[in-house]
Scaffold this motif. Sequence first.
Motif, PDB file in Angstrom:
ATOM      1  N   LYS A  59      14.577  -2.708  -3.335  1.00  0.00           N
ATOM      2  CA  LYS A  59      13.166  -3.021  -3.092  1.00  0.00           C
ATOM      3  C   LYS A  59      13.047  -3.834  -1.806  1.00  0.00           C
ATOM      4  CE  LYS A  59      11.969  -3.285  -7.967  1.00  0.00           C
ATOM      5  NZ  LYS A  59      11.494  -4.175  -9.034  1.00  0.00           N
ATOM      6  N   ALA A  60      12.140  -3.434  -0.952  1.00  0.00           N
ATOM      7  CA  ALA A  60      11.947  -4.133   0.325  1.00  0.00           C
ATOM      8  C   ALA A  60      11.618  -5.609   0.113  1.00  0.00           C
ATOM      9  CB  ALA A  60      10.857  -3.453   1.143  1.00  0.00           C
ATOM     10  N   GLU A  61      10.937  -5.928  -0.976  1.00  0.00           N
ATOM     11  CA  GLU A  61      10.562  -7.313  -1.256  1.00  0.00           C
ATOM     12  C   GLU A  61      11.775  -8.192  -1.541  1.00  0.00           C
ATOM     13  OE1 GLU A  61       9.303  -4.695  -3.158  1.00  0.00           O
ATOM     14  OE2 GLU A  61       7.457  -4.501  -1.999  1.00  0.00           O
ATOM     15  N   GLU A  62      12.884  -7.581  -1.923  1.00  0.00           N
ATOM     16  CA  GLU A  62      14.084  -8.343  -2.251  1.00  0.00           C
ATOM     17  C   GLU A  62      15.032  -8.472  -1.067  1.00  0.00           C
ATOM     18  OE1 GLU A  62      15.701  -6.448  -5.732  1.00  0.00           O
ATOM     19  OE2 GLU A  62      13.976  -7.009  -6.943  1.00  0.00           O
ATOM     20  N   ARG A  63      14.723  -7.802   0.031  1.00  0.00           N
ATOM     21  CA  ARG A  63      15.518  -7.924   1.245  1.00  0.00           C
ATOM     22  C   ARG A  63      15.064  -9.156   2.017  1.00  0.00           C
ATOM     23  NH1 ARG A  63      13.939  -1.995   2.722  1.00  0.00           N
ATOM     24  NH2 ARG A  63      14.889  -1.015   0.904  1.00  0.00           N
ATOM     25  N   TYR A  64      15.743  -9.432   3.099  1.00  0.00           N
ATOM     26  CA  TYR A  64      15.256 -10.473   4.003  1.00  0.00           C
ATOM     27  C   TYR A  64      13.869 -10.050   4.476  1.00  0.00           C
ATOM     28  CZ  TYR A  64      19.849 -12.638   4.238  1.00  0.00           C
ATOM     29  OH  TYR A  64      21.010 -13.284   3.930  1.00  0.00           O
ATOM     30  N   GLN A  65      13.018 -11.023   4.696  1.00  0.00           N
ATOM     31  CA  GLN A  65      11.656 -10.732   5.122  1.00  0.00           C
ATOM     32  C   GLN A  65      11.460 -10.950   6.613  1.00  0.00           C
ATOM     33  OE1 GLN A  65       9.383  -9.351   2.744  1.00  0.00           O
ATOM     34  NE2 GLN A  65      11.439  -9.172   1.876  1.00  0.00           N
ATOM     35  N   SER A  66      12.495 -11.442   7.281  1.00  0.00           N
ATOM     36  CA  SER A  66      12.412 -11.625   8.726  1.00  0.00           C
ATOM     37  C   SER A  66      13.814 -11.654   9.319  1.00  0.00           C
ATOM     38  CB  SER A  66      11.694 -12.936   9.068  1.00  0.00           C
ATOM     39  OG  SER A  66      12.517 -14.041   8.745  1.00  0.00           O
ATOM     40  N   ALA A  67      13.895 -11.349  10.588  1.00  0.00           N
ATOM     41  CA  ALA A  67      15.170 -11.446  11.295  1.00  0.00           C
ATOM     42  C   ALA A  67      15.608 -12.905  11.380  1.00  0.00           C
ATOM     43  CB  ALA A  67      15.044 -10.836  12.692  1.00  0.00           C
ATOM     44  N   TRP A  68      14.640 -13.817  11.395  1.00  0.00           N
ATOM     45  CA  TRP A  68      14.963 -15.238  11.423  1.00  0.00           C
ATOM     46  C   TRP A  68      15.770 -15.620  10.186  1.00  0.00           C
ATOM     47  CZ3 TRP A  68      14.207 -19.712   8.643  1.00  0.00           C
ATOM     48  CH2 TRP A  68      14.477 -20.903   9.324  1.00  0.00           C
ATOM     49  N   GLY A  69      15.435 -15.072   9.032  1.00  0.00           N
ATOM     50  CA  GLY A  69      16.170 -15.364   7.803  1.00  0.00           C
ATOM     51  C   GLY A  69      17.605 -14.875   7.861  1.00  0.00           C
ATOM     52  N   GLY A 125      11.165   9.163   1.061  1.00  0.00           N
ATOM     53  CA  GLY A 125       9.891   9.788   0.720  1.00  0.00           C
ATOM     54  C   GLY A 125       9.702   9.971  -0.770  1.00  0.00           C
ATOM     55  N   ARG A 126      10.621   9.448  -1.557  1.00  0.00           N
ATOM     56  CA  ARG A 126      10.555   9.613  -3.011  1.00  0.00           C
ATOM     57  C   ARG A 126      10.030   8.377  -3.727  1.00  0.00           C
ATOM     58  NH1 ARG A 126      12.160  13.614  -0.561  1.00  0.00           N
ATOM     59  NH2 ARG A 126      13.475  15.246  -1.399  1.00  0.00           N
ATOM     60  N   MET A 127       9.606   7.378  -2.973  1.00  0.00           N
ATOM     61  CA  MET A 127       9.194   6.119  -3.593  1.00  0.00           C
ATOM     62  C   MET A 127       7.714   5.805  -3.414  1.00  0.00           C
ATOM     63  SD  MET A 127      12.459   3.685  -3.008  1.00  0.00           S
ATOM     64  CE  MET A 127      11.756   2.431  -4.047  1.00  0.00           C
ATOM     65  N   ASN A 128       6.979   6.643  -2.710  1.00  0.00           N
ATOM     66  CA  ASN A 128       5.550   6.425  -2.498  1.00  0.00           C
ATOM     67  C   ASN A 128       5.270   5.021  -1.941  1.00  0.00           C
ATOM     68  OD1 ASN A 128       2.896   7.253  -2.459  1.00  0.00           O
ATOM     69  ND2 ASN A 128       2.477   6.489  -4.507  1.00  0.00           N
ATOM     70  N   ARG A 129       6.001   4.673  -0.898  1.00  0.00           N
ATOM     71  CA  ARG A 129       5.856   3.368  -0.254  1.00  0.00           C
ATOM     72  C   ARG A 129       5.725   3.547   1.241  1.00  0.00           C
ATOM     73  NH1 ARG A 129       8.058  -1.709  -2.670  1.00  0.00           N
ATOM     74  NH2 ARG A 129       7.337  -2.221  -0.626  1.00  0.00           N
ATOM     75  N   MET A 130       4.973   2.650   1.846  1.00  0.00           N
ATOM     76  CA  MET A 130       4.870   2.639   3.303  1.00  0.00           C
ATOM     77  C   MET A 130       6.152   2.097   3.904  1.00  0.00           C
ATOM     78  SD  MET A 130       1.230   1.382   4.721  1.00  0.00           S
ATOM     79  CE  MET A 130       1.488   1.636   6.455  1.00  0.00           C
ATOM     80  N   LEU A 131       6.479   2.597   5.067  1.00  0.00           N
ATOM     81  CA  LEU A 131       7.629   2.079   5.787  1.00  0.00           C
ATOM     82  C   LEU A 131       7.200   0.891   6.631  1.00  0.00           C
ATOM     83  CD1 LEU A 131       9.230   5.405   7.066  1.00  0.00           C
ATOM     84  CD2 LEU A 131       9.764   4.128   4.994  1.00  0.00           C
ATOM     85  N   ASP A 132       8.058  -0.101   6.713  1.00  0.00           N
ATOM     86  CA  ASP A 132       7.815  -1.221   7.614  1.00  0.00           C
ATOM     87  C   ASP A 132       9.161  -1.689   8.163  1.00  0.00           C
ATOM     88  OD1 ASP A 132       9.000  -3.005   5.755  1.00  0.00           O
ATOM     89  OD2 ASP A 132       7.077  -3.452   4.821  1.00  0.00           O
ATOM     90  N   TYR A 133       9.166  -2.784   8.850  1.00  0.00           N
ATOM     91  CA  TYR A 133      10.357  -3.280   9.525  1.00  0.00           C
ATOM     92  C   TYR A 133      11.523  -3.528   8.563  1.00  0.00           C
ATOM     93  CZ  TYR A 133       8.830  -7.739   7.669  1.00  0.00           C
ATOM     94  OH  TYR A 133       8.446  -8.739   6.823  1.00  0.00           O
ATOM     95  N   ARG A 134      11.244  -3.741   7.290  1.00  0.00           N
ATOM     96  CA  ARG A 134      12.315  -4.053   6.339  1.00  0.00           C
ATOM     97  C   ARG A 134      13.221  -2.850   6.065  1.00  0.00           C
ATOM     98  NH1 ARG A 134       8.454  -6.759   1.980  1.00  0.00           N
ATOM     99  NH2 ARG A 134       7.449  -4.773   2.439  1.00  0.00           N
ATOM    100  N   ARG A 155       0.831  -1.192   0.000  1.00  0.00           N
ATOM    101  CA  ARG A 155       0.000   0.000   0.000  1.00  0.00           C
ATOM    102  C   ARG A 155       0.871   1.249   0.000  1.00  0.00           C
ATOM    103  NH1 ARG A 155      -3.492   1.274   5.214  1.00  0.00           N
ATOM    104  NH2 ARG A 155      -1.399   1.705   5.878  1.00  0.00           N
ATOM    105  N   THR A 156       0.447   2.261  -0.720  1.00  0.00           N
ATOM    106  CA  THR A 156       1.208   3.507  -0.726  1.00  0.00           C
ATOM    107  C   THR A 156       1.037   4.223   0.596  1.00  0.00           C
ATOM    108  OG1 THR A 156      -0.627   4.708  -1.704  1.00  0.00           O
ATOM    109  CG2 THR A 156       1.033   3.819  -3.214  1.00  0.00           C
TER     110      THR A 156
END
Length: 160
Positions: free
Chosen positions: A103-113, A32-41, A8-9
Amino acid sequence: MAFDPLTRTNPTLKNPNVLEGTLAYMSPEQTGRMNRMLDYRTDFYSLGVTFYELLTGQVPFETNDVLELVHCHIAKHPIPPHQGNSKIPKAVSGIVMKLMAKKAEERYQSAWGIKADFGMFSQLEASGTIQNFLLALKIFLTSFKSPRNFMDVKRKLKLY
């Protein structure tokens, strides 16, 4: 259509002339230049920059120009640590680069990883060397329902 909060943007309004945080460690989405929500990644990206600096003695993008630094975080890829210092194992360099994926999707998705991949280095104590391995493989293996899914993902994984 299912709601996915990770894609979600960001609906909040921010002053585009004000950046918060330490610029050298800022994730692309934090600019702030990517129109993306921030999350833990976003923290994983900053962790990658920290590891990069610990391994190489410098941050991945060195500039005093704020706009250039923002551009670097969004669009430029740093030199992998092992290319700047041959003593750094490619596997370690690969983990750092995965943490710093644009891209956040290409990073680790959890600290466990992240922990699982760093756990692969226990072989260093036994053999004195770090063998190449597929990054985030343990995470992927636990999420497969069929062998076909495994082959699809295996083609996308990088060997380090």
